[in-house]
Design a protein around this motif. Structure first.
Motif, PDB file in Angstrom:
ATOM      1  N   ASP A 146       0.830  -1.208   0.000  1.00 10.05           N
ATOM      2  CA  ASP A 146       0.000   0.000   0.000  1.00 10.05           C
ATOM      3  C   ASP A 146       0.867   1.262   0.000  1.00 10.05           C
ATOM      4  O   ASP A 146       0.593   2.220  -0.733  1.00 10.05           O
ATOM      5  N   ASP A 147       1.906   1.270   0.815  1.00 14.07           N
ATOM      6  CA  ASP A 147       2.791   2.425   0.863  1.00 14.07           C
ATOM      7  C   ASP A 147       3.499   2.630  -0.475  1.00 14.07           C
ATOM      8  O   ASP A 147       3.672   3.762  -0.930  1.00 14.07           O
ATOM      9  N   ALA A 148       3.914   1.528  -1.119  1.00 12.19           N
ATOM     10  CA  ALA A 148       4.585   1.626  -2.420  1.00 12.19           C
ATOM     11  C   ALA A 148       3.657   2.236  -3.461  1.00 12.19           C
ATOM     12  O   ALA A 148       4.051   3.151  -4.197  1.00 12.19           O
ATOM     13  N   LEU A 149       2.422   1.758  -3.534  1.00  9.47           N
ATOM     14  CA  LEU A 149       1.468   2.317  -4.499  1.00  9.47           C
ATOM     15  C   LEU A 149       1.209   3.800  -4.228  1.00  9.47           C
ATOM     16  O   LEU A 149       1.184   4.612  -5.154  1.00  9.47           O
ATOM     17  N   THR A 150       1.026   4.140  -2.974  1.00 10.42           N
ATOM     18  CA  THR A 150       0.788   5.541  -2.624  1.00 10.42           C
ATOM     19  C   THR A 150       1.997   6.394  -2.999  1.00 10.42           C
ATOM     20  O   THR A 150       1.844   7.482  -3.557  1.00 10.42           O
ATOM     21  N   CYS A 151       3.183   5.898  -2.751  1.00 11.19           N
ATOM     22  CA  CYS A 151       4.399   6.603  -3.136  1.00 11.19           C
ATOM     23  C   CYS A 151       4.435   6.801  -4.655  1.00 11.19           C
ATOM     24  O   CYS A 151       4.788   7.882  -5.141  1.00 11.19           O
ATOM     25  N   GLY A 152       4.058   5.779  -5.400  1.00 14.58           N
ATOM     26  CA  GLY A 152       4.013   5.896  -6.859  1.00 14.58           C
ATOM     27  C   GLY A 152       3.044   6.966  -7.312  1.00 14.58           C
ATOM     28  O   GLY A 152       3.356   7.767  -8.205  1.00 14.58           O
ATOM     29  N   TYR A 153       1.870   7.004  -6.688  1.00 14.29           N
ATOM     30  CA  TYR A 153       0.892   8.035  -7.038  1.00 14.29           C
ATOM     31  C   TYR A 153       1.388   9.433  -6.650  1.00 14.29           C
ATOM     32  O   TYR A 153       1.142  10.401  -7.367  1.00 14.29           O
ATOM     33  N   LEU A 154       2.096   9.534  -5.514  1.00 16.20           N
ATOM     34  CA  LEU A 154       2.707  10.814  -5.142  1.00 16.20           C
ATOM     35  C   LEU A 154       3.677  11.254  -6.229  1.00 16.20           C
ATOM     36  O   LEU A 154       3.660  12.409  -6.666  1.00 16.20           O
ATOM     37  N   TYR A 155       4.539  10.324  -6.641  1.00 13.47           N
ATOM     38  CA  TYR A 155       5.530  10.684  -7.648  1.00 13.47           C
ATOM     39  C   TYR A 155       4.860  11.145  -8.941  1.00 13.47           C
ATOM     40  O   TYR A 155       5.300  12.126  -9.554  1.00 13.47           O
ATOM     41  N   LEU A 156       3.796  10.468  -9.349  1.00 16.57           N
ATOM     42  CA  LEU A 156       3.104  10.881 -10.577  1.00 16.57           C
ATOM     43  C   LEU A 156       2.587  12.314 -10.449  1.00 16.57           C
ATOM     44  O   LEU A 156       2.694  13.108 -11.384  1.00 16.57           O
TER      45      LEU A 156
END
Length: 188
Positions: A146-156
């Protein structure tokens, strides 16, 4: 590849990885995800169980780091990495790779540093706080996937903000941080 780790503690010298989560992101799309638990071969401290929801029974019989790390690195391939407070996560991967004698020389970006530079109005920059400020979906904080996906969305989101400032290549981001922080790089 956005990624996150859960660990037995804060020291990459004395503690170990217990969960790896990652997502390959392209554009606004999640192309694939990766998740594995890692057996630390020692009992977890109660504070880690409380924080992550991961317990000893969940880790018993899971791959140890000598098996999990090569699988994670194969998943990543030559793609750049992205993490929130990346020095922590990359530090643990680096330490594990050194112990296992696996070469690891990553290119990585840190959404924590990006948040501090692009969202100076926030007082705190924990992943859940930044995600909430950007109206990202709720997630199970302190679970690696979950943290990885959220981090990915932050980066986008941050990549779009950076593009608006004329930064479109990864190699341009780190040198621009000082200018962003000083306010010299204004929105177009």
């Amino acid at each position: 590849v956005a990624f996150d780790l859960e660990t037995t503690g804060l020291s990459s010298l004395h503690d170990t990885i217990i969960e790896i989560g990652a997502a390959i992101m392209k554009g606004n799309e999640v192309l694939s995800t990766f998740q594995t638990f890692v057996d630390p071969h020692r009992p977890l401290q109660p504070k880690i169980v409380d924080l992550t929801g991961i317990n000893d029974q969940m880790l018993a019989g899971q791959p140890d780091i000598s098996e999990a790390m090569p699988k994670f690195l194969e998943y990543v391939g030559s793609r750049p990495l992205c993490a929130h407070n990346a020095d922590f996560d990359v530090g643990f991967v680096t330490a594990a790779c050194e112990r296992e004698r696996i070469p690891f020389e990553p290119t990585y970006m840190d959404t924590l540093i990006l948040a501090q530079n692009l969202m100076p109005q926030l007082n705190k920059y924990k992943l859940d706080i930044v995600a909430n400020a950007l109206s990202l979906p709720d997630f199970q904080h302190h679970r690696a996937s979950d943290d990885a996906l959220t981090c990915g969305y932050l980066y986008l989101r941050f990549a779009k903000m950076l593009q608006e400032r004329g930064l479109s290549r990864i190699q341009e981001i780190n040198p621009a941080m000082a200018e962003l922080r000083s306010g010299a790089l204004r929105e177009v």
